[in-house]
Scaffold this motif. Structure first.
Motif, PDB file in Angstrom:
ATOM      1  N   THR A 219      60.585   8.544  24.057  1.00 23.72           N
ATOM      2  CA  THR A 219      60.034   9.656  23.344  1.00 23.72           C
ATOM      3  C   THR A 219      60.640  10.831  23.974  1.00 23.72           C
ATOM      4  O   THR A 219      60.990  11.739  23.168  1.00 23.72           O
ATOM      5  N   VAL A 220      60.666  10.751  25.457  1.00 21.89           N
ATOM      6  CA  VAL A 220      61.409  11.845  26.238  1.00 21.89           C
ATOM      7  C   VAL A 220      62.734  12.258  25.631  1.00 21.89           C
ATOM      8  O   VAL A 220      63.221  13.382  25.381  1.00 21.89           O
ATOM      9  N   ARG A 221      63.485  11.159  25.271  1.00 20.84           N
ATOM     10  CA  ARG A 221      64.937  11.360  25.061  1.00 20.84           C
ATOM     11  C   ARG A 221      64.870  11.669  23.595  1.00 20.84           C
ATOM     12  O   ARG A 221      65.993  12.306  23.425  1.00 20.84           O
TER      13      ARG A 221
ATOM     14  N   VAL B  76      81.559  14.410  17.717  1.00 21.54           N
ATOM     15  CA  VAL B  76      80.704  13.567  17.245  1.00 21.54           C
ATOM     16  C   VAL B  76      79.438  13.031  18.113  1.00 21.54           C
ATOM     17  O   VAL B  76      78.299  13.070  17.940  1.00 21.54           O
ATOM     18  N   ALA B  77      79.926  13.052  19.402  1.00 24.19           N
ATOM     19  CA  ALA B  77      78.783  12.785  20.634  1.00 24.19           C
ATOM     20  C   ALA B  77      77.797  13.790  20.550  1.00 24.19           C
ATOM     21  O   ALA B  77      76.554  13.650  20.800  1.00 24.19           O
ATOM     22  N   ILE B  78      78.355  15.124  20.423  1.00 24.15           N
ATOM     23  CA  ILE B  78      77.278  16.387  20.603  1.00 24.15           C
ATOM     24  C   ILE B  78      76.557  16.075  19.371  1.00 24.15           C
ATOM     25  O   ILE B  78      75.065  16.313  19.660  1.00 24.15           O
ATOM     26  N   VAL B  79      77.141  15.913  18.116  1.00 27.14           N
ATOM     27  CA  VAL B  79      76.109  15.813  16.987  1.00 27.14           C
ATOM     28  C   VAL B  79      75.269  14.691  17.077  1.00 27.14           C
ATOM     29  O   VAL B  79      73.929  15.009  16.783  1.00 27.14           O
ATOM     30  N   ARG B  80      75.597  13.520  17.685  1.00 29.06           N
ATOM     31  CA  ARG B  80      74.391  12.429  17.851  1.00 29.06           C
ATOM     32  C   ARG B  80      73.272  13.012  18.718  1.00 29.06           C
ATOM     33  O   ARG B  80      72.392  12.580  18.583  1.00 29.06           O
ATOM     34  N   ALA B  81      73.618  13.793  19.741  1.00 28.27           N
ATOM     35  CA  ALA B  81      72.631  14.387  20.602  1.00 28.27           C
ATOM     36  C   ALA B  81      71.724  15.281  19.927  1.00 28.27           C
ATOM     37  O   ALA B  81      70.774  15.513  20.377  1.00 28.27           O
ATOM     38  N   LEU B  82      72.374  15.971  18.916  1.00 28.44           N
ATOM     39  CA  LEU B  82      71.681  16.858  18.289  1.00 28.44           C
ATOM     40  C   LEU B  82      70.580  16.733  17.213  1.00 28.44           C
ATOM     41  O   LEU B  82      69.888  17.438  16.875  1.00 28.44           O
TER      42      LEU B  82
ATOM     43  N   MET C 203      71.460  14.195  25.150  1.00 29.64           N
ATOM     44  CA  MET C 203      72.489  14.058  26.275  1.00 29.64           C
ATOM     45  C   MET C 203      73.741  13.693  26.027  1.00 29.64           C
ATOM     46  O   MET C 203      74.034  12.679  25.224  1.00 29.64           O
ATOM     47  N   VAL C 204      74.773  14.469  26.420  1.00 27.36           N
ATOM     48  CA  VAL C 204      76.389  14.013  26.080  1.00 27.36           C
ATOM     49  C   VAL C 204      77.254  13.792  27.369  1.00 27.36           C
ATOM     50  O   VAL C 204      76.878  14.766  28.292  1.00 27.36           O
ATOM     51  N   PHE C 205      77.894  12.922  27.376  1.00 27.60           N
ATOM     52  CA  PHE C 205      78.452  12.468  28.652  1.00 27.60           C
ATOM     53  C   PHE C 205      79.930  12.507  28.589  1.00 27.60           C
ATOM     54  O   PHE C 205      80.623  13.122  27.610  1.00 27.60           O
TER      55      PHE C 205
ATOM     56  N   ASN D 153      66.884  13.297  32.360  1.00 29.42           N
ATOM     57  CA  ASN D 153      66.856  12.356  30.922  1.00 29.42           C
ATOM     58  C   ASN D 153      66.347  11.131  31.265  1.00 29.42           C
ATOM     59  O   ASN D 153      66.307  10.254  30.488  1.00 29.42           O
ATOM     60  N   LEU D 154      65.690  10.972  32.689  1.00 29.22           N
ATOM     61  CA  LEU D 154      64.868   9.861  32.854  1.00 29.22           C
ATOM     62  C   LEU D 154      65.986   8.280  32.769  1.00 29.22           C
ATOM     63  O   LEU D 154      65.556   7.190  32.851  1.00 29.22           O
ATOM     64  N   LEU D 155      67.194   8.562  32.878  1.00 31.33           N
ATOM     65  CA  LEU D 155      68.262   7.559  33.206  1.00 31.33           C
ATOM     66  C   LEU D 155      68.413   7.151  34.423  1.00 31.33           C
ATOM     67  O   LEU D 155      68.679   5.896  34.680  1.00 31.33           O
ATOM     68  N   GLU D 156      67.858   8.150  35.441  1.00 33.04           N
ATOM     69  CA  GLU D 156      67.774   7.727  36.843  1.00 33.04           C
ATOM     70  C   GLU D 156      66.215   7.865  37.139  1.00 33.04           C
ATOM     71  O   GLU D 156      65.520   8.863  36.827  1.00 33.04           O
ATOM     72  N   GLU D 157      65.578   6.761  37.991  1.00 30.17           N
ATOM     73  CA  GLU D 157      64.274   7.221  38.398  1.00 30.17           C
ATOM     74  C   GLU D 157      64.248   8.247  39.765  1.00 30.17           C
ATOM     75  O   GLU D 157      64.968   7.719  40.681  1.00 30.17           O
ATOM     76  N   ILE D 158      63.461   9.082  39.651  1.00 33.98           N
ATOM     77  CA  ILE D 158      63.380  10.072  40.991  1.00 33.98           C
ATOM     78  C   ILE D 158      62.512   9.231  42.059  1.00 33.98           C
ATOM     79  O   ILE D 158      61.617   8.602  41.803  1.00 33.98           O
ATOM     80  N   ASP D 159      62.740   9.690  43.232  1.00 30.29           N
ATOM     81  CA  ASP D 159      62.086   9.249  44.408  1.00 30.29           C
ATOM     82  C   ASP D 159      60.966   9.736  44.650  1.00 30.29           C
ATOM     83  O   ASP D 159      59.703   9.371  45.042  1.00 30.29           O
ATOM     84  N   ASP D 160      60.847  11.425  44.416  1.00 35.67           N
ATOM     85  CA  ASP D 160      59.810  12.020  44.684  1.00 35.67           C
ATOM     86  C   ASP D 160      60.126  13.359  43.784  1.00 35.67           C
ATOM     87  O   ASP D 160      61.023  13.647  43.459  1.00 35.67           O
TER      88      ASP D 160
END
Ligand code: ATP
Length: 443
Positions: free
Chosen positions: A272-274, A343-349, A279-281, A246-253
């Motif tokens: 745009t990607v998100r 509700v959080a899942i609906v927010r993601a949907l 994503m649901v936490f 979800n691009l919340l963390e930047e990958i090293d490679d």
């Protein structure tokens, strides 16, 4: 090789130009006109190939067109590793674009070009046997294509062979790899395979925090409609993997492709990607000072610039569907944990994401509230939502997963259908992990 005007030529274009250059009695004008016309034809063929790669099309047509060298005699575009350096006349048995732009077909070694040219009475569109191998992972056998993919990777699959092959332009290369695999195996084929691309493709992901490697050369492909469940001990990297996707963390490679688009390209806009990845936490992360409706519509309106009326209508529809239609004007603290998580899942949907990531979404819930969230996830699966879940709910993983991936030390150590991973785990580490789960009465 460069064109006179400085443009880079593709390999196919080089061959085409060579062919035209060698044709006697041609003027410069006709040579240039022919070259440009051939280039346009190749571009049209490429577009058709891309369209085919994302949608169903018949492998064996009702009325197969005459096998053709192409109506124009032009070179087949997108030269492949096994065909590079050979002229059309030598490789026309590999792949043939029908005049109607419909079909890929593959000739066996012994067929040679006679099949492609329709000689000796051979049916050029007949089905041919193929035994699926790792190199064919990203193909579907058209006649048996299930609605929901069962992407059962084998332990010991070689991921590096797939690396860097998931961009749209690689469709023909994928097909060519398949041809090569058939030839290498020297087998007769049963089906005409169609190259497809996964919804999500992670290749060679590496991520470290303060020097500690958390994801190690991790490869994961997820097919459309597939539900992949990540299991593993605490700290094995499940959440980090989801956050990287979800691009919340930047990958090293490594690379992550969503529908063939390179989303880890630094030029990609994460917003745009998100919009395409919900994503649901574990902790629902609802804003306490906003109503349910405001929580759901905030990002679509503010970040994705969608019209309020449209988003609200969508949000209300979702809330009705999950039994929370009467809660739109409530504040989160007036809802139960299970309701808040729904509700959080609906927010993601609400943005109609391409992919849904669920990170331990039941961990914070009282046991009696877990069921309502799990039911919602099962319903989403039934509707064909493509999902990746990290969970410690093994019984649920077993029910909902198309494929279970066991992570250990930032690697996928074992993966397969739930009945295989839970019923007959191959890796000693998986067995040890599951034994503990069973001893704890969680499976
Ligand atoms: N932001 C961070 N900074 C430093 N270390 C981190 C960070 N995020 C995760 N880690 C470390 O990365 C490792 C993997 O964590 P991660 O949360 O991905 O594991 P997990 O499998 O999801 O665990 P759990 O099942 O407990 O949620 C852990 O050792 C964790 O401490």
């Amino acid at each position: 090789m460069a064109r006179d005007d400085g443009d880079e030529l593709s390999f196919g274009e080089q061959l085409e130009r060579d062919r035209l250059d060698q044709t006697p009695e041609r003027t410069d004008e006709t040579r240039v006109a022919d070259f440009d016309a051939a280039r346009q034809r190749r571009e049209r063929a490429r577009e058709r190939a891309l369209r085919r790669s994302t949608g169903a099309f018949p492998a064996v047509p009702d009325n197969p067109p005459e096998p053709s060298e192409g109506t124009d005699g032009s070179l087949y575009d997108a030269p492949t590793p096994n065909s590079r350096g050979r002229r059309r006349s030598e490789r026309q048995g590999d792949e043939t674009e029908s005049p109607s732009g419909g079909y890929a077909r593959f000739a066996t070694r012994d067929e040679g070009s006679s099949v492609a040219s329709g000689q000796d009475g051979a049916d050029p569109y007949r089905r041919m046997p193929v035994e699926e191998s790792t190199a064919e992972r990203d193909t579907r056998l058209v006649d048996e294509r299930p609605r929901r993919s069962r992407h059962a990777a084998e332990p010991g699959d070689e991921p590096s062979a797939r690396r860097g092959r998931r961009v749209r332009d690689d469709v023909s290369d994928t097909a060519a790899g398949l041809v090569q695999a058939i030839r290498t195996a020297g087998q007769e084929a049963d089906y005409v395979p169609v190259p497809t691309q996964p919804a999500l493709s992670c290749s060679g992901l590496r991520k470290s925090f303060r020097g500690g490697l958390v994801l190690q050369d991790l490869d994961l492909d997820v097919a459309e409609h597939e539900v992949v469940v990540l299991i593993g001990a605490s700290g094995s990297g499940k959440s980090t993997l989801l956050r990287c996707i979800n691009l919340l963390e930047e990958i090293d490679d490594g690379t992550i492709l969503l529908d063939g688009e390179h989303i880890t390209d630094p030029r990609t806009n994460p917003d745009t990607v998100r919009r395409k990845i919900g994503m649901v936490f574990q902790s629902y992360n609802l804003f306490p000072h906003m109503t349910v409706l405001q929580n759901i519509t905030l990002a679509p309106e503010r970040v994705h610039r969608r019209r309020r009326a449209e988003v609200e209508a969508e949000a209300r529809t979702w809330l009705e569907r999950v039994g929370l239609g009467d809660k739109a004007r409530e504040y989160p603290d007036r809802l139960s944990g299970g309701q808040q998580q729904r509700v959080a899942i609906v927010r993601a949907l609400v943005n109609s994401p391409r992919l849904l990531l669920l990170d331990e979404v039941t961990s914070a819930l009282d046991p009696e509230l877990v069921g309502e969230v799990l039911t919602m996830i099962k319903d989403l699966k039934t509707e064909g939502m493509t999902m990746i879940l990290a969970t410690h709910e093994m019984a649920f993983a077993r029910q909902v997963a198309d494929r279970v991936c066991f992570l250990d030390g930032g690697r996928i150590l074992e993966q397969g259908p739930p009945e295989q991973v839970f019923g007959a785990p191959q890796h000693p580490r998986t067995r040890q992990f599951l034994r503990r789960i069973i001893e704890a009465g969680r499976l």
